[in-house]
Motif scaffolding. Sequence first.
Motif, PDB file in Angstrom:
ATOM      1  N   ALA A  11      -6.843  -1.138  -7.850  1.00  0.00           N
ATOM      2  CA  ALA A  11      -6.626  -1.718  -6.529  1.00  0.00           C
ATOM      3  C   ALA A  11      -5.199  -1.487  -6.050  1.00  0.00           C
ATOM      4  N   LYS A  12      -4.235  -1.293  -6.959  1.00  0.00           N
ATOM      5  CA  LYS A  12      -2.850  -1.030  -6.571  1.00  0.00           C
ATOM      6  C   LYS A  12      -2.745   0.258  -5.769  1.00  0.00           C
ATOM      7  N   ARG A  13      -3.583   1.225  -6.076  1.00  0.00           N
ATOM      8  CA  ARG A  13      -3.553   2.500  -5.363  1.00  0.00           C
ATOM      9  C   ARG A  13      -4.032   2.331  -3.925  1.00  0.00           C
ATOM     10  N   ARG A  14      -4.744   1.267  -3.631  1.00  0.00           N
ATOM     11  CA  ARG A  14      -5.353   1.089  -2.318  1.00  0.00           C
ATOM     12  C   ARG A  14      -4.560   0.140  -1.416  1.00  0.00           C
ATOM     13  N   ARG A  15      -3.366  -0.244  -1.844  1.00  0.00           N
ATOM     14  CA  ARG A  15      -2.552  -1.148  -1.034  1.00  0.00           C
ATOM     15  C   ARG A  15      -2.096  -0.465   0.247  1.00  0.00           C
ATOM     16  N   SER A  16      -1.975  -1.253   1.295  1.00  0.00           N
ATOM     17  CA  SER A  16      -1.474  -0.717   2.561  1.00  0.00           C
ATOM     18  C   SER A  16       0.038  -0.529   2.478  1.00  0.00           C
ATOM     19  N   ASP A  17       0.597   0.226   3.415  1.00  0.00           N
ATOM     20  CA  ASP A  17       2.048   0.445   3.453  1.00  0.00           C
ATOM     21  C   ASP A  17       2.808  -0.869   3.569  1.00  0.00           C
ATOM     22  N   GLU A  18       2.206  -1.862   4.221  1.00  0.00           N
ATOM     23  CA  GLU A  18       2.890  -3.125   4.500  1.00  0.00           C
ATOM     24  C   GLU A  18       2.828  -4.122   3.349  1.00  0.00           C
ATOM     25  N   HIS A  19       2.054  -3.847   2.311  1.00  0.00           N
ATOM     26  CA  HIS A  19       1.890  -4.779   1.193  1.00  0.00           C
ATOM     27  C   HIS A  19       3.253  -5.067   0.562  1.00  0.00           C
ATOM     28  N   ALA A  20       3.495  -6.322   0.254  1.00  0.00           N
ATOM     29  CA  ALA A  20       4.796  -6.731  -0.290  1.00  0.00           C
ATOM     30  C   ALA A  20       5.152  -6.000  -1.583  1.00  0.00           C
ATOM     31  N   ARG A  21       4.179  -5.639  -2.388  1.00  0.00           N
ATOM     32  CA  ARG A  21       4.441  -4.968  -3.656  1.00  0.00           C
ATOM     33  C   ARG A  21       4.638  -3.457  -3.491  1.00  0.00           C
ATOM     34  N   GLN A  22       4.648  -2.969  -2.267  1.00  0.00           N
ATOM     35  CA  GLN A  22       4.941  -1.560  -2.034  1.00  0.00           C
ATOM     36  C   GLN A  22       6.450  -1.319  -1.983  1.00  0.00           C
ATOM     37  N   ALA A  23       7.216  -2.346  -1.807  1.00  0.00           N
ATOM     38  CA  ALA A  23       8.672  -2.209  -1.688  1.00  0.00           C
ATOM     39  C   ALA A  23       9.302  -2.073  -3.068  1.00  0.00           C
ATOM     40  N   ASN A  78      11.179   7.831  -0.206  1.00  0.00           N
ATOM     41  CA  ASN A  78      10.515   7.156  -1.313  1.00  0.00           C
ATOM     42  C   ASN A  78       9.406   6.328  -0.669  1.00  0.00           C
ATOM     43  N   PRO A  79       8.258   6.970  -0.404  1.00  0.00           N
ATOM     44  CA  PRO A  79       7.199   6.302   0.366  1.00  0.00           C
ATOM     45  C   PRO A  79       6.418   5.307  -0.470  1.00  0.00           C
ATOM     46  N   PRO A  80       5.588   4.499   0.201  1.00  0.00           N
ATOM     47  CA  PRO A  80       4.676   3.630  -0.552  1.00  0.00           C
ATOM     48  C   PRO A  80       3.838   4.487  -1.496  1.00  0.00           C
ATOM     49  N   TYR A  81       3.574   3.961  -2.683  1.00  0.00           N
ATOM     50  CA  TYR A  81       2.913   4.763  -3.712  1.00  0.00           C
ATOM     51  C   TYR A  81       1.392   4.694  -3.681  1.00  0.00           C
ATOM     52  N   GLY A  82       0.799   4.003  -2.742  1.00  0.00           N
ATOM     53  CA  GLY A  82      -0.660   3.964  -2.653  1.00  0.00           C
ATOM     54  C   GLY A  82      -1.196   5.261  -2.079  1.00  0.00           C
ATOM     55  N   GLU A  83      -2.455   5.242  -1.692  1.00  0.00           N
ATOM     56  CA  GLU A  83      -3.070   6.434  -1.123  1.00  0.00           C
ATOM     57  C   GLU A  83      -2.379   6.885   0.163  1.00  0.00           C
ATOM     58  N   ALA A  84      -1.687   5.989   0.810  1.00  0.00           N
ATOM     59  CA  ALA A  84      -0.993   6.317   2.055  1.00  0.00           C
ATOM     60  C   ALA A  84       0.080   7.378   1.851  1.00  0.00           C
TER      61      ALA A  84
END
Length: 183
Positions: A11-23, A78-84
Amino acid sequence: MTNAIHRFDNAKRRRSDEHARQAMLTPSYLLEPVRALMGGFDLDPCTEPDNPTGARRFYALPQDGCALPWAGNTVWCNPPYGEARDRWVEKCIQAAHAGVQVALLIPAHPDTRIFQIAMQSCTSILFVRGRLKFGVLRENLRQEAASHGSALFGFNVDLSPLWHLGVVVQPVASQLRLFGSAA
């Protein structure tokens, strides 16, 4: 194994760019040598409001730095690491085709389509030694380390002076095509 199971949560891979844990801010032991090599950053399109990379120009949420114009000669990404991250990699490649020097930090997943696309387009790759420690404290107050290795791509940037941070590879585009590249 139960202690580390959270690190392999798909599910971590599917986080949106705005998710707090993406920072996950780039640790200074990696960021500073890259900044010195590139002579600073004209743009950081996906940073925090306090601009920790010291870029001359930057975008932070709620701005979508991937959709906004990229002006300048040097870009740190250093972009968000999810699918985005796919769209961020594509934007870095577009900027490189326009002559911009780009440093892009993403997970070292060479089996993925987007990693291979980046590898075919870059000047050099630094496979960072060890797992990055992002400075984020876990519940037990220890620093959180990435659950994966990291790769720094240089587009129009020779990363070989950063050899002390890991292994630097300089792809040869003609050889990549020779060995079955889709490009």
